[in-house]
Write a protein that holds these residues in place. Sequence first.
Motif, mmCIF file in Angstrom:
data_model
loop_
_atom_site.group_PDB
_atom_site.id
_atom_site.type_symbol
_atom_site.label_atom_id
_atom_site.label_comp_id
_atom_site.label_asym_id
_atom_site.label_seq_id
_atom_site.Cartn_x
_atom_site.Cartn_y
_atom_site.Cartn_z
ATOM 1 N N TYR A 125 109.435 -39.573 70.089
ATOM 2 C CA TYR A 125 109.875 -40.808 70.752
ATOM 3 C C TYR A 125 111.064 -40.527 71.671
ATOM 4 N N GLU A 172 105.642 -47.548 72.889
ATOM 5 C CA GLU A 172 105.405 -47.561 71.446
ATOM 6 C C GLU A 172 106.081 -46.365 70.771
ATOM 7 N N LYS A 173 106.603 -46.612 69.599
ATOM 8 C CA LYS A 173 107.194 -45.534 68.810
ATOM 9 C C LYS A 173 106.104 -45.001 67.880
ATOM 10 N N LEU A 174 105.385 -44.010 68.379
ATOM 11 C CA LEU A 174 104.224 -43.478 67.669
ATOM 12 C C LEU A 174 104.584 -42.180 66.943
#
Length: 423
Positions: A277, A312-314
């Motif tokens: 991230y 998005e924090k994937l």
Amino acid sequence: MATLYIHIGTPKTGTTAIQNFLLLNKELLERKGIAHPRVEAEGMREKFKSRRNGNFLVFNSPLTGEEKKRQEQQVYRIGFQAVKRAAEAFEKVVVTDESIWLRQNIREDFWQRIAEDAKNAGCHVKVIVYLRRQDLYIQALWNQAIKLMTRLDQTFPQYLESDLSKRNYLDYYEKLSNIAQCIGKENLIVRVYEKDIFLNSGGIYQDFLEAVGESMSQEYQIPEKSPNERLEGNYIEIKRIINRIPEYKKMPLDDMYDPMIMASNLRKPEKVSYFSYEEQIDFLKKYEASNRRVAEEFLGRLDGVLFTEPIEKLPQWKIDDTIMYQDIILFYAELAFKQKKETEDLNRKLSQTNQKLDQMNQKLEQLDKKLTHMEKEKDKLSQKCKALEREVHNPVVHCSVLFQKIKKKIKKFFCREKKEVES
């Protein structure tokens, strides 16, 4: 004067879907005054003649030296001839190929020359370009380069630092400014590609039609969704390592692709990022100023926001050693099944070929029998001819014929005399 719309990508922004839509609705579009012309040039692959009909602008010949240059010039000329014919019959002409974005620097005067040649073909040029957020764009490109003909063997961090990555022109403002300087900013149509919005609503087709001044309606057919499959999980790493094999890189056809995709599809796809991230945020910061200027100057967005999708924090993608052996087994099983199917197909074709050969042999035997019979008949006729020839040259035969003629004349004379006496 007709308008020539040149759709230049970028790659991974629904270009295949748009191209399939144009092909599927070719006749309807023509009734509405929009042509998507076929470019029939020798040396081009079928997809470049039809679906990606703008490829003539950046055609890369497989030949070398002067022959390469000559073929590329010929394809370019034939392409504009097709454009000219379309412009004579339609108000709008659309050509499309995503590699134009990547290869527009092949000549310094690339866009100036296109604008001039389009004018000679009776067209005014407008360029359509879709932009995707750079972090998503570069990840999609890396995955594709590993799975397809590029057969990349670099890790994602290596790819980010490589010249290959730099050729994708992630500084959108710089590249768009160069195009606008050549054709005029008013002729550059910039669209934002945000996948979730477009694909969930089917709006990519409507958006493209709007870009060429046409409205979406129920008349249009929507192409069947053809999945542009990604490699998932460990299969990215398996394919990347296989790509390092020199002999594999030279293979004209990729026999590994289908089994790899089939095996990858057996795994439930997980939404991951090839960045951490923090790396993703840092990567996007490099393009903040460029994106803001694109939003303001090319889209008229006063807030300077180019992309609205949230970051998005994937979870970051990583190799899963615990199931790597399973994935390798699945891949080789799919490869074995593919080879088995190909062997069965070849055996079936061989059997069909053998059947045709048997039929041909039977016909040849029948013809041979006829020929033998004809030879015998010929011999008989030859013998008769020789017998007749002998008779013609035999004096006894001549006397016999003469005697018969005299006999007939005497008989005829006595019949006539007898009739006179009786009368």
